[in-house]
Design an enzyme around this catalytic site. Structure first.
Site, PDB file in Angstrom:
ATOM      1  CD  GLU A  97       6.008  -3.853   5.642  1.00 40.31           C
ATOM      2  OE1 GLU A  97       5.630  -3.698   6.820  1.00 40.31           O
ATOM      3  OE2 GLU A  97       5.916  -2.961   4.793  1.00 40.31           O
ATOM      4  CG  ASP A 101      -2.050  -2.339  -0.218  1.00 39.39           C
ATOM      5  OD1 ASP A 101      -2.961  -3.092  -0.564  1.00 39.39           O
ATOM      6  OD2 ASP A 101      -2.160  -1.100  -0.236  1.00 39.39           O
TER       7      ASP A 101
HETATM    8  P1  IMP Z   1       2.686  -1.330  -0.087  1.00 44.44           P
HETATM    9  O1  IMP Z   1       3.954  -0.597  -0.358  1.00 44.44           O
HETATM   10  O2  IMP Z   1       1.547  -0.795  -0.897  1.00 44.44           O
HETATM   11  O3  IMP Z   1       2.800  -2.828  -0.205  1.00 44.44           O
HETATM   12  O4  IMP Z   1       2.226  -0.924   1.348  1.00 44.44           O
HETATM   13  C1  IMP Z   1       2.624  -1.504   2.488  1.00 44.44           C
HETATM   14  C2  IMP Z   1       2.304  -0.589   3.647  1.00 44.44           C
HETATM   15  O5  IMP Z   1       1.040   0.037   3.504  1.00 44.44           O
HETATM   16  C3  IMP Z   1       2.225  -1.394   4.900  1.00 44.44           C
HETATM   17  O6  IMP Z   1       3.460  -1.467   5.556  1.00 44.44           O
HETATM   18  C4  IMP Z   1       1.183  -0.647   5.708  1.00 44.44           C
HETATM   19  O7  IMP Z   1       1.809   0.346   6.510  1.00 44.44           O
HETATM   20  C5  IMP Z   1       0.308   0.027   4.701  1.00 44.44           C
HETATM   21  N1  IMP Z   1      -0.971  -0.704   4.507  1.00 44.44           N
HETATM   22  C6  IMP Z   1      -1.371  -1.371   3.402  1.00 44.44           C
HETATM   23  N2  IMP Z   1      -2.578  -1.923   3.551  1.00 44.44           N
HETATM   24  C7  IMP Z   1      -2.964  -1.621   4.813  1.00 44.44           C
HETATM   25  C8  IMP Z   1      -4.149  -1.934   5.598  1.00 44.44           C
HETATM   26  O8  IMP Z   1      -5.091  -2.624   5.180  1.00 44.44           O
HETATM   27  N3  IMP Z   1      -4.156  -1.444   6.857  1.00 44.44           N
HETATM   28  C9  IMP Z   1      -3.149  -0.678   7.385  1.00 44.44           C
HETATM   29  N4  IMP Z   1      -2.038  -0.361   6.701  1.00 44.44           N
HETATM   30  C10 IMP Z   1      -1.945  -0.826   5.428  1.00 44.44           C
END
Ligand code: IMP
Ligand code: MG
Length: 175
Positions: A97, A101
């Site tokens: 990945e 986040d």
């Molecule tokens: P999660 O499901 O919230 O952990 O999100 C993960 C996804 O959110 C990643 O694969 C990214 O595509 C996007 N994402 C989260 N933070 C960022 C950032 O700071 N910049 C760009 N994309 C992000």
């Protein structure tokens, strides 16, 4: 809304860390066949650069899912947009990945891989933003732990642009 981008992690720092991760993974998977699953589009450069630093037998697959709309805040719903081509049943897999986040995407994907019968499942993320976690999730391999900032470059986008930056930068939104 206007914004500027300031460097957080340089190209050289990324390269050095990717080599370190590759060496570690090579050791951990010695004598095994590693099936790497790249989460598109963000992990494209990381996955391909990392794979070149791993010694031993490696196979690839790609999938894409979305939890984000066209903004910087997660919608909370994860959907598969492009599914895998190869079966994962009985394989030692590694989900690669770009960034963790909230943790929603990876906890969802881990569950999907378990249901598909993977033999073992490890997670390798280039970036980790632990302050933002909503779902408890730990990555087995982490490139860099970063502060709670929105970042772009080396695969990561802001509304689909800036993926091609060779470094990782923080997006500074103008107030
Ligand atoms: P999660 O499901 O919230 O952990 O999100 C993960 C996804 O959110 C990643 O694969 C990214 O595509 C996007 N994402 C989260 N933070 C960022 C950032 O700071 N910049 C760009 N994309 C992000
Ligand atoms: Mg994205």
């Amino acid at each position: 809304m206007g914004y500027t981008i300031s460097t957080l992690i340089t190209e050289e720092e990324i390269d050095r860390r990717v080599r370190e991760l590759g060496a570690q993974i090579s050791k951990d998977y010695e004598g095994k066949e590693l099936h790497m699953i790249c989460i598109l589009k963000g992990a494209c450069f990381f996955m391909t650069d990392l794979a070149k630093r791993i010694e031993g037998t490696v196979t690839f697959d790609f999938m894409s899912c979305s939890s984000y709309g066209a903004g910087t805040v997660s919608s909370g719903v994860v959907t598969i947009e492009k599914d895998l081509e190869e079966p994962v049943e009985g394989k030692d897999i590694m989900i690669v990945e770009d960034i963790i986040d909230t943790g929603r995407t990876l906890s969802f994907l881990k569950q999907v891989m378990e249901e598909k019968g993977a033999k073992s499942i490890k997670i390798c993320t280039l970036l980790d933003k632990p302050d933002r976690r909503v779902v408890p999730l730990k990555s087995d391999y982490v490139g860099f732990v970063i502060p709670d900032e929105f970042v772009v470059g080396y695969g990561l986008d802001f509304d689909q642009v800036h993926r091609n930056l060779p470094y990782i930068g923080i997006v500074n939104f103008e107030k």
